[in-house]
Design an enzyme around this catalytic site. Sequence first.
Site, short mmCIF file in Angstrom:
data_model
loop_
_atom_site.label_atom_id
_atom_site.label_comp_id
_atom_site.label_asym_id
_atom_site.label_seq_id
_atom_site.Cartn_x
_atom_site.Cartn_y
_atom_site.Cartn_z
N ASP A 57 0.86 -1.18 0.00
CA ASP A 57 0.00 0.00 0.00
C ASP A 57 0.90 1.23 0.00
OD1 ASP A 57 -1.96 2.13 0.97
OD2 ASP A 57 -3.26 0.36 0.96
N THR B 225 -12.43 1.34 -6.10
CA THR B 225 -12.92 1.97 -7.34
C THR B 225 -14.18 2.76 -7.01
OG1 THR B 225 -14.11 -0.07 -7.90
CG2 THR B 225 -11.94 0.24 -8.88
N THR C 84 -13.85 -4.31 -8.08
CA THR C 84 -15.06 -4.25 -8.90
C THR C 84 -14.87 -3.18 -9.97
OG1 THR C 84 -16.41 -4.92 -7.01
CG2 THR C 84 -17.56 -3.93 -8.88
N GLU D 66 -14.48 -10.31 -6.38
CA GLU D 66 -14.69 -10.79 -5.00
C GLU D 66 -16.17 -10.77 -4.67
OE1 GLU D 66 -15.79 -8.82 -2.37
OE2 GLU D 66 -15.85 -6.90 -3.42
N TYR E 200 -35.54 -9.03 3.62
CA TYR E 200 -35.90 -8.31 4.84
C TYR E 200 -36.12 -6.84 4.54
CZ TYR E 200 -34.50 -12.46 7.45
OH TYR E 200 -34.41 -13.74 7.94
N GLY F 38 -26.84 0.08 2.40
CA GLY F 38 -25.69 0.97 2.26
C GLY F 38 -24.46 0.14 2.02
N CYS G 78 -20.50 -1.63 -1.51
CA CYS G 78 -20.73 -2.37 -2.76
C CYS G 78 -22.03 -2.01 -3.46
CB CYS G 78 -20.69 -3.87 -2.48
SG CYS G 78 -19.05 -4.48 -2.04
N LYS H 239 -22.67 1.73 -4.68
CA LYS H 239 -21.61 2.12 -5.63
C LYS H 239 -21.75 1.37 -6.94
CE LYS H 239 -17.49 0.35 -4.97
NZ LYS H 239 -17.16 -0.42 -6.20
N LYS I 9 -24.48 -2.15 8.35
CA LYS I 9 -24.96 -3.48 8.71
C LYS I 9 -24.21 -3.91 9.95
CE LYS I 9 -23.37 -7.13 6.60
NZ LYS I 9 -23.04 -8.16 5.59
#
Length: 456
Positions: free
Chosen positions: A30, A86, A121, A154, A257, A263, A266, A269, A329
């Site tokens: 990184d 991304t 992604t 993924e 549910y 939110g 993933c 976006k 979550k």
Amino acid sequence: MDILVVGTGYVGLVTGTCMAEMGHKVICIDINKRKIDDLKQGKVPIFEPGLEEMLRRNQAAKRLHFSTDYDEALARSFVCFITVDTPISAEGTANLSQLDAALETIAEKMVEKKIIVLKSTVPVGTAEHAKKLISNILESRGVEIPFEVISNPEFLKEGNAINDCLKPDRVVIGVESEEALEIMREIYAPFMISRERLIIMDIKSAEITKYAANMMLALRISFMNELSEYCEKMDANIDKVRLGIGSDHRIGYHFLYAGVGFGGSCLPKDIKAFKAHAEHNEIPVDIVSAIDAANERQKRKMFKKIKDYFSDLLGLKGKTFAILGLSFKPDTDDMREAPSLTLIDDLKKSGAFCRLFDPVASAKAKELLEPSPLIYFAESEEDAAKGADAIVLITEWKQFRFLDFEKIIPSMKGRAFFDGRNQQNPEKITQLGMDYISIGKKTFFSNQPLLGISHK
């Protein structure tokens, strides 16, 4: 296998750590030196159950390393997994700047053959873009170095990512050559002990598969959220409807549910990015557009319920609300696109006080929310409820299923419970003397009038 993981965000850390757990030699890189220094000391910047312990165990076993040095990392690795973020750009498209930067650095520094695996992604066609970018840089260097670009999206669920990675229900690989496919088979062999889970396809299909999966899940959530409003108007119960349709094996119970909207990093976006990419190519995606719009409406539904409830009680200004759950979550501290942020903003604009509590995400929330006299970060559920006119449950952490109402209620000013995840039993709540307002069900009023005003 010697593996390089570029990016130590959520996907990179989980992927690298689990690869090391399965016996591979992994180096995670990184450009953020402070983050790498922390990781070298075993400090994990995200909350994911089991991750920190596994990371430290594999560091001690010398299978997992962290670095900022691309030269060292590339020299030690044959397969390079790209896991950088991304995010959505201002135009609504996927921002590939971090991906491009990683690819450029690899192309500038590689001296021998590499297999480059795109796990981030990305829009369809990104692998082709990556191949051209790398080829152009190698040409400018005046060298010919063989490489191949593979798509391997993924499918990790935050809060259950370790299990998803170690025991995947499928591993999608978009690949062109048999040689590269065999390398990927070797990497994933330890994850396939019980059964073969590899799904092999062309690269573009693999790129689309990730978006398609997330949009299908988002569609189910948004459908149930829209249906919940219909249930409320018809005096029906969305939980009963879920049981009725979920028992159909063609439908199943997962992601049915109703709640305050989805939110995270993933679903929101990916929907926006796919929609923007489709529109750019003049492809109509009406259903995808409707998912996005429905979710934005749903995020404000709880505020509307609160506003309507307190319309007979002199409005929201000066009222106090205990907000239970801030992350998008449970079992994560991820605050990206969290419905709690929308609710808090709407309550603040109405002059209401917010007493916030989350078992894990409070630190991340403090980074996102501007300091305000209208916001207080509580130490517990009981602390959040002190002086509150109402409790609002936003994130379904397991511990919220067993709230100690004997301690909570006496310290409250009001007697209302807004259940944004349909987690509590309405009969039990009303027996405690509280009004119960949820998603997709009628409102349950207690027999005890609130502040001398009956809502019946």
